[in-house]
Write a protein that holds these residues in place. Structure first.
Motif, PDB file in Angstrom:
ATOM      1  N   ARG A   1       0.839  -1.211   0.000  1.00 63.55           N
ATOM      2  CA  ARG A   1       0.000   0.000   0.000  1.00 63.55           C
ATOM      3  C   ARG A   1       0.871   1.258   0.000  1.00 63.55           C
ATOM      4  O   ARG A   1       0.640   2.199  -0.764  1.00 63.55           O
ATOM      5  N   ALA A   2       1.916   1.271   0.824  1.00 63.84           N
ATOM      6  CA  ALA A   2       2.823   2.429   0.882  1.00 63.84           C
ATOM      7  C   ALA A   2       3.576   2.595  -0.438  1.00 63.84           C
ATOM      8  O   ALA A   2       3.709   3.715  -0.953  1.00 63.84           O
ATOM      9  N   ASP A   3       4.056   1.492  -0.998  1.00 64.87           N
ATOM     10  CA  ASP A   3       4.762   1.557  -2.281  1.00 64.87           C
ATOM     11  C   ASP A   3       3.816   1.984  -3.405  1.00 64.87           C
ATOM     12  O   ASP A   3       4.212   2.720  -4.315  1.00 64.87           O
ATOM     13  N   ALA A   4       2.574   1.539  -3.340  1.00 68.57           N
ATOM     14  CA  ALA A   4       1.580   1.906  -4.357  1.00 68.57           C
ATOM     15  C   ALA A   4       1.288   3.405  -4.290  1.00 68.57           C
ATOM     16  O   ALA A   4       1.145   4.058  -5.335  1.00 68.57           O
ATOM     17  N   LEU A   5       1.223   3.949  -3.098  1.00 68.75           N
ATOM     18  CA  LEU A   5       0.986   5.383  -2.941  1.00 68.75           C
ATOM     19  C   LEU A   5       2.120   6.188  -3.578  1.00 68.75           C
ATOM     20  O   LEU A   5       1.883   7.169  -4.290  1.00 68.75           O
ATOM     21  N   ILE A   6       3.345   5.765  -3.352  1.00 73.11           N
ATOM     22  CA  ILE A   6       4.500   6.432  -3.957  1.00 73.11           C
ATOM     23  C   ILE A   6       4.429   6.321  -5.478  1.00 73.11           C
ATOM     24  O   ILE A   6       4.652   7.301  -6.199  1.00 73.11           O
TER      25      ILE A   6
ATOM     26  N   ALA B   1       3.713  15.988  -5.664  1.00 71.11           N
ATOM     27  CA  ALA B   1       4.273  15.769  -4.331  1.00 71.11           C
ATOM     28  C   ALA B   1       3.176  15.157  -3.464  1.00 71.11           C
ATOM     29  O   ALA B   1       1.988  15.413  -3.685  1.00 71.11           O
ATOM     30  N   PRO B   2       3.545  14.345  -2.489  1.00 73.07           N
ATOM     31  CA  PRO B   2       2.525  13.708  -1.640  1.00 73.07           C
ATOM     32  C   PRO B   2       1.540  14.694  -1.004  1.00 73.07           C
ATOM     33  O   PRO B   2       0.361  14.377  -0.862  1.00 73.07           O
ATOM     34  N   ALA B   3       1.999  15.888  -0.649  1.00 75.41           N
ATOM     35  CA  ALA B   3       1.101  16.859  -0.026  1.00 75.41           C
ATOM     36  C   ALA B   3       0.032  17.354  -0.996  1.00 75.41           C
ATOM     37  O   ALA B   3      -1.068  17.717  -0.580  1.00 75.41           O
ATOM     38  N   ASP B   4       0.334  17.367  -2.276  1.00 75.34           N
ATOM     39  CA  ASP B   4      -0.611  17.856  -3.286  1.00 75.34           C
ATOM     40  C   ASP B   4      -1.329  16.736  -4.024  1.00 75.34           C
ATOM     41  O   ASP B   4      -2.257  16.995  -4.782  1.00 75.34           O
ATOM     42  N   GLY B   5      -0.892  15.518  -3.846  1.00 78.65           N
ATOM     43  CA  GLY B   5      -1.436  14.411  -4.621  1.00 78.65           C
ATOM     44  C   GLY B   5      -2.381  13.528  -3.837  1.00 78.65           C
ATOM     45  O   GLY B   5      -3.147  13.979  -2.990  1.00 78.65           O
ATOM     46  N   ILE B   6      -2.288  12.250  -4.117  1.00 80.52           N
ATOM     47  CA  ILE B   6      -3.102  11.239  -3.449  1.00 80.52           C
ATOM     48  C   ILE B   6      -2.525  11.029  -2.049  1.00 80.52           C
ATOM     49  O   ILE B   6      -1.318  10.878  -1.883  1.00 80.52           O
ATOM     50  N   GLN B   7      -3.379  11.028  -1.054  1.00 74.10           N
ATOM     51  CA  GLN B   7      -2.938  10.923   0.340  1.00 74.10           C
ATOM     52  C   GLN B   7      -2.919   9.483   0.850  1.00 74.10           C
ATOM     53  O   GLN B   7      -2.044   9.114   1.619  1.00 74.10           O
ATOM     54  N   LYS B   8      -3.899   8.693   0.419  1.00 78.73           N
ATOM     55  CA  LYS B   8      -3.988   7.313   0.899  1.00 78.73           C
ATOM     56  C   LYS B   8      -4.557   6.422  -0.193  1.00 78.73           C
ATOM     57  O   LYS B   8      -5.263   6.879  -1.086  1.00 78.73           O
ATOM     58  N   ILE B   9      -4.251   5.157  -0.066  1.00 77.92           N
ATOM     59  CA  ILE B   9      -4.853   4.133  -0.919  1.00 77.92           C
ATOM     60  C   ILE B   9      -5.511   3.126   0.006  1.00 77.92           C
ATOM     61  O   ILE B   9      -4.907   2.667   0.979  1.00 77.92           O
ATOM     62  N   TYR B  10      -6.751   2.809  -0.293  1.00 80.44           N
ATOM     63  CA  TYR B  10      -7.489   1.824   0.495  1.00 80.44           C
ATOM     64  C   TYR B  10      -7.770   0.609  -0.366  1.00 80.44           C
ATOM     65  O   TYR B  10      -8.274   0.738  -1.486  1.00 80.44           O
TER      66      TYR B  10
END
Length: 171
Positions: free
Chosen positions: A141-146, A155-164
């Motif tokens: 999940r963490a690697d998928a978010l990256i 950037a993470p702050a402007d993009g997708i925050q989480k994947i469920y």
């Protein structure tokens, strides 16, 4: 004469009748009203900061601290095959992408083919045995978010925050 005073104003005698306590009570009430009004005005200026520009900044800070509303984007089912122990295995995942900015959701919708490609590549490189564990799913999940934010160029702050993961099947 009790209760009466004689005043001599330029030769004319004038009698003035005193009302016991009337003037004293009026003065006390007036002083109390002035003190309360002054205290209220002082409290207003103290709490408002006295400067309208500072007041506007305080309002902006309150708006920024308002709870963020999550926005979700449903992804189509992802089916990826893996090699494990000389056999072909499958990973099926249904996911939701979550962001706080509508721009990120709009860009993810527009760039969904790039996102799916990045996720298929990532999922196909995973160790099947590791994906059976909670830790393995959390790492994926963490690697998928990256990978998603990298494919969007955000950037993470402007993009997708989480994947469920809504559904995650190993076969």
């Amino acid at each position: 004469m009790a209760g009466k005073d004689n005043l001599n104003l330029g030769g004319d005698a004038v009698e003035v009748e005193e009302k016991s306590g009337g003037k004293g009570k009026l003065i006390i009430i007036l002083v109390a009203v002035v003190v309360l009004l002054g205290g209220g005005a002082g409290a207003f200026f103290f709490l408002s900061g006295g400067d309208s520009a500072e007041g506007e900044e305080a309002v902006e800070e309150v708006v920024e601290e308002a709870p963020k509303v999550p926005l979700y984007l449903d992804m189509e089912k992802l089916l990826v095959n893996l090699e494990h122990g000389g056999r072909t295995r499958y990973v099926q995942a249904e996911m939701q992408l979550m962001a706080y900015k509508q721009e990120a959701v709009d860009q993810a919708t527009r760039d969904m083919p790039a996102i799916r490609d990045a996720l298929i590549t990532l999922f196909s490189q995973q160790d099947f045995a590791a994906l059976k564990t909670i830790e393995g799913k959390d790492k994926l999940r963490a690697d998928a978010l990256i990978a998603v934010n990298k494919s969007l160029g955000l950037a993470p702050a402007d993009g997708i925050q989480k994947i469920y993961f809504e559904n995650f099947v190993l076969q």
